[in-house]
Design a protein around this motif. Structure first.
Motif, PDB file in Angstrom:
ATOM      1  N   PRO A  56       0.672   5.667  -6.488  1.00 30.10           N
ATOM      2  CA  PRO A  56       0.710   6.702  -5.443  1.00 30.10           C
ATOM      3  C   PRO A  56       2.082   6.817  -4.792  1.00 30.10           C
ATOM      4  CG  PRO A  56      -0.431   4.758  -4.647  1.00 30.10           C
ATOM      5  CD  PRO A  56      -0.176   4.536  -6.108  1.00 30.10           C
ATOM      6  N   ALA A  57       2.438   8.033  -4.407  1.00 34.65           N
ATOM      7  CA  ALA A  57       3.734   8.290  -3.778  1.00 34.65           C
ATOM      8  C   ALA A  57       3.793   7.711  -2.366  1.00 34.65           C
ATOM      9  CB  ALA A  57       3.993   9.788  -3.739  1.00 34.65           C
ATOM     10  N   LEU A  64      -0.877   1.572   5.755  1.00 31.34           N
ATOM     11  CA  LEU A  64      -1.789   0.528   6.221  1.00 31.34           C
ATOM     12  C   LEU A  64      -2.866   1.212   7.040  1.00 31.34           C
ATOM     13  CD1 LEU A  64      -2.559  -2.443   6.529  1.00 31.34           C
ATOM     14  CD2 LEU A  64      -1.077  -2.527   8.521  1.00 31.34           C
ATOM     15  N   GLY A  65      -4.113   1.084   6.596  1.00 31.42           N
ATOM     16  CA  GLY A  65      -5.231   1.706   7.305  1.00 31.42           C
ATOM     17  C   GLY A  65      -5.644   0.888   8.519  1.00 31.42           C
ATOM     18  N   GLU A  66      -6.045  -0.352   8.263  1.00 33.23           N
ATOM     19  CA  GLU A  66      -6.441  -1.221   9.373  1.00 33.23           C
ATOM     20  C   GLU A  66      -6.459  -2.671   8.939  1.00 33.23           C
ATOM     21  OE1 GLU A  66     -10.729  -1.407  10.531  1.00 33.23           O
ATOM     22  OE2 GLU A  66     -10.957   0.175   9.032  1.00 33.23           O
ATOM     23  N   TRP A  67      -6.280  -3.535   9.911  1.00 31.05           N
ATOM     24  CA  TRP A  67      -6.441  -4.970   9.695  1.00 31.05           C
ATOM     25  C   TRP A  67      -7.903  -5.310   9.900  1.00 31.05           C
ATOM     26  CZ3 TRP A  67      -2.940  -7.466   7.229  1.00 31.05           C
ATOM     27  CH2 TRP A  67      -1.610  -7.077   7.316  1.00 31.05           C
ATOM     28  N   LYS A 124      -5.759   9.279  -0.663  1.00 33.39           N
ATOM     29  CA  LYS A 124      -7.120   9.497  -0.154  1.00 33.39           C
ATOM     30  C   LYS A 124      -8.129   8.465  -0.633  1.00 33.39           C
ATOM     31  CE  LYS A 124      -6.166  14.232   0.658  1.00 33.39           C
ATOM     32  NZ  LYS A 124      -6.197  15.570   0.386  1.00 33.39           N
ATOM     33  N   ALA A 125      -7.659   7.332  -1.099  1.00 32.41           N
ATOM     34  CA  ALA A 125      -8.545   6.232  -1.488  1.00 32.41           C
ATOM     35  C   ALA A 125      -8.188   5.019  -0.636  1.00 32.41           C
ATOM     36  CB  ALA A 125      -8.358   5.897  -2.963  1.00 32.41           C
TER      37      ALA A 125
END
Length: 79
Positions: A14-15, A19-22, A43-44
């Motif tokens: 992916p380009a 970091l979404g969440e800890w 989007k994954a």
């Protein structure tokens, strides 16, 4: 001995990776293979697993930060 937690290679190269969440906090004890963070790429969501057992010593990235493959995002070690 401190253990670095690096962003792994992600399928599809992916380009942009964020970091979404800890899933843990600094000071928490984690077991090898336990999920410690979620990252978002194309989007994954992908779970980052602890490479070793130990305590979370520090985070080098925060939620919503753009990160790259190989970047050290956390450090585990003995407390």
């Amino acid at each position: 001995m401190d253990i670095d937690v690096a962003v792994p290679v992600i399928n599809g190269d992916p380009a942009e990776i964020y970091l979404g969440e800890w899933l843990v906090s600094v000071g928490d004890h984690v077991s090898e293979g336990a999920p410690i963070a979620l990252i978002e790429a194309d989007k994954a969501q992908v779970e980052i697993m602890a490479p070793s057992s130990g305590y979370v010593l520090r985070f080098n990235a925060q939620p919503d930060d753009q990160i790259r493959v190989g970047q050290i995002i956390a450090v585990l070690g003995s407390q």
